[in-house]
Design a protein around this motif. Structure first.
Motif, PDB file in Angstrom:
ATOM      1  N   LEU A 166       5.023  34.376 -15.230  1.00 13.16           N
ATOM      2  CA  LEU A 166       5.268  34.203 -16.659  1.00 13.16           C
ATOM      3  C   LEU A 166       5.610  32.743 -16.894  1.00 13.16           C
ATOM      4  CD1 LEU A 166       5.747  35.219 -19.564  1.00 13.16           C
ATOM      5  CD2 LEU A 166       8.113  35.734 -18.872  1.00 13.16           C
ATOM      6  N   LEU A 167       4.820  32.104 -17.744  1.00 17.45           N
ATOM      7  CA  LEU A 167       5.029  30.692 -18.082  1.00 17.45           C
ATOM      8  C   LEU A 167       5.477  30.600 -19.529  1.00 17.45           C
ATOM      9  CD1 LEU A 167       1.724  29.369 -16.493  1.00 17.45           C
ATOM     10  CD2 LEU A 167       4.024  29.270 -15.483  1.00 17.45           C
ATOM     11  N   LEU A 168       6.683  30.122 -19.736  1.00 18.70           N
ATOM     12  CA  LEU A 168       7.183  29.870 -21.081  1.00 18.70           C
ATOM     13  C   LEU A 168       6.988  28.387 -21.350  1.00 18.70           C
ATOM     14  CD1 LEU A 168      10.482  31.967 -20.921  1.00 18.70           C
ATOM     15  CD2 LEU A 168       8.242  32.664 -21.806  1.00 18.70           C
ATOM     16  N   TYR A 169       6.255  28.078 -22.405  1.00 21.96           N
ATOM     17  CA  TYR A 169       5.941  26.669 -22.684  1.00 21.96           C
ATOM     18  C   TYR A 169       6.394  26.290 -24.083  1.00 21.96           C
ATOM     19  CZ  TYR A 169       1.733  28.314 -25.166  1.00 21.96           C
ATOM     20  OH  TYR A 169       0.868  28.923 -26.037  1.00 21.96           O
ATOM     21  N   VAL A 219      -1.181  36.237 -14.639  1.00 13.58           N
ATOM     22  CA  VAL A 219      -0.530  35.110 -15.311  1.00 13.58           C
ATOM     23  C   VAL A 219      -0.464  35.424 -16.805  1.00 13.58           C
ATOM     24  CG1 VAL A 219      -0.688  32.645 -15.883  1.00 13.58           C
ATOM     25  CG2 VAL A 219      -1.386  33.444 -13.617  1.00 13.58           C
ATOM     26  N   LEU A 220       0.661  35.117 -17.399  1.00 10.80           N
ATOM     27  CA  LEU A 220       0.823  35.216 -18.853  1.00 10.80           C
ATOM     28  C   LEU A 220       1.619  34.005 -19.296  1.00 10.80           C
ATOM     29  CD1 LEU A 220       1.631  38.325 -20.943  1.00 10.80           C
ATOM     30  CD2 LEU A 220       2.812  36.213 -21.404  1.00 10.80           C
ATOM     31  N   CYS A 265      16.646  30.514 -20.049  1.00 10.07           N
ATOM     32  CA  CYS A 265      15.919  29.261 -20.236  1.00 10.07           C
ATOM     33  C   CYS A 265      16.577  28.420 -21.339  1.00 10.07           C
ATOM     34  CB  CYS A 265      14.450  29.515 -20.539  1.00 10.07           C
ATOM     35  SG  CYS A 265      14.118  30.294 -22.106  1.00 10.07           S
ATOM     36  N   PHE A 266      16.255  27.167 -21.345  1.00 12.73           N
ATOM     37  CA  PHE A 266      16.794  26.229 -22.322  1.00 12.73           C
ATOM     38  C   PHE A 266      15.899  26.205 -23.550  1.00 12.73           C
ATOM     39  CE2 PHE A 266      18.413  24.976 -18.243  1.00 12.73           C
ATOM     40  CZ  PHE A 266      19.708  24.575 -18.493  1.00 12.73           C
ATOM     41  N   HIS A 297      12.243  25.238 -23.970  1.00 12.12           N
ATOM     42  CA  HIS A 297      11.911  24.265 -22.943  1.00 12.12           C
ATOM     43  C   HIS A 297      11.147  25.027 -21.867  1.00 12.12           C
ATOM     44  CE1 HIS A 297      14.022  20.667 -24.290  1.00 12.12           C
ATOM     45  NE2 HIS A 297      14.929  21.489 -24.784  1.00 12.12           N
ATOM     46  N   PRO A 298      10.329  24.329 -21.090  1.00 10.49           N
ATOM     47  CA  PRO A 298       9.506  25.032 -20.117  1.00 10.49           C
ATOM     48  C   PRO A 298      10.352  25.814 -19.109  1.00 10.49           C
ATOM     49  CG  PRO A 298       9.011  22.671 -20.142  1.00 10.49           C
ATOM     50  CD  PRO A 298      10.133  22.891 -21.067  1.00 10.49           C
ATOM     51  N   ALA A 299       9.864  26.998 -18.803  1.00 15.08           N
ATOM     52  CA  ALA A 299      10.451  27.821 -17.750  1.00 15.08           C
ATOM     53  C   ALA A 299       9.316  28.629 -17.144  1.00 15.08           C
ATOM     54  CB  ALA A 299      11.533  28.746 -18.297  1.00 15.08           C
ATOM     55  N   GLY A 300       9.415  28.882 -15.873  1.00 12.68           N
ATOM     56  CA  GLY A 300       8.394  29.672 -15.199  1.00 12.68           C
ATOM     57  C   GLY A 300       9.042  30.647 -14.246  1.00 12.68           C
ATOM     58  N   PHE A 301       8.457  31.821 -14.157  1.00 14.31           N
ATOM     59  CA  PHE A 301       9.007  32.872 -13.310  1.00 14.31           C
ATOM     60  C   PHE A 301       7.894  33.495 -12.492  1.00 14.31           C
ATOM     61  CE2 PHE A 301      11.314  32.557 -17.278  1.00 14.31           C
ATOM     62  CZ  PHE A 301      12.628  32.425 -16.855  1.00 14.31           C
TER      63      PHE A 301
END
Length: 173
Positions: free
Chosen positions: A41-44, A73-74, A112-113, A122-126
């Motif tokens: 999981l990509l938070l962008y 991937v999401l 996440c921030f 802010h970017p975070a990835g899991f």
């Protein structure tokens, strides 16, 4: 300025349930609907972020290798549906793209921030295990510092061969 709402997620912790709206009008429940294998999981930050574009293009360039290893991937952001659709079309993403996240709610759930002024994450990835646990979490407080596709593949391959948290012993001098 980066803000956060809770503590970060650590290895082996269950990933908190998140429901993400996808650009194809489906809903995806994370971690349940990420797939039977490892998932990423990509938070962008948003379509406007050049660093996010570079990261997601990197994952698209590795999409075949990721799929071949059974890795889903999401990617998701606070973008509007229109911006998320345009971003996916501009870059040719073959993985699902989510939109409309609440920065504060996601920050509260995942650690996440976020930027309170712009309302973006802010970017975070899991990397999530097949059981929906956190295998690895990467958090950034700003523009850079995010997961790369090749590193994710290397970690997942290593965990499959040796199990998670396998200590790496450096060679003797």
């Amino acid at each position: 300025m980066a803000h956060y709402c809770t503590s970060i997620l650590d290895e082996h912790e269950p990933f908190p349930p998140l429901t993400i709206s996808l650009t194809d009008e489906r809903l995806r429940s994370i971690p349940t609907d990420l797939g039977p294998g490892y998932g990423i999981l990509l938070l962008y930050r948003g379509r406007w972020c050049p660093h996010c574009r570079r990261q997601l293009v990197d994952f698209q360039q590795h999409a075949e290798a990721l799929r071949g290893r059974g890795v889903a991937v999401l990617a998701a952001s606070t973008d509007t549906r229109e911006d998320a659709i345009a971003f996916a079309q501009e870059t040719g993403f073959s993985f699902p793209v989510g939109y409309g996240l609440s920065a504060r709610s996601v920050a509260r759930a995942t650690g996440c921030f976020f930027d309170a002024h712009s309302g973006s994450l802010h970017p975070a990835g899991f990397i999530l295990t097949p059981r929906g646990e956190v295998a690895l979490a990467a958090y950034s407080t700003g523009d850079i510092g995010r997961l790369g596709a090749a590193d994710c593949l290397l970690c997942i391959n290593t965990w499959r061969e040796n199990g998670p948290r396998t200590p790496i012993t450096p060679p003797a001098p």
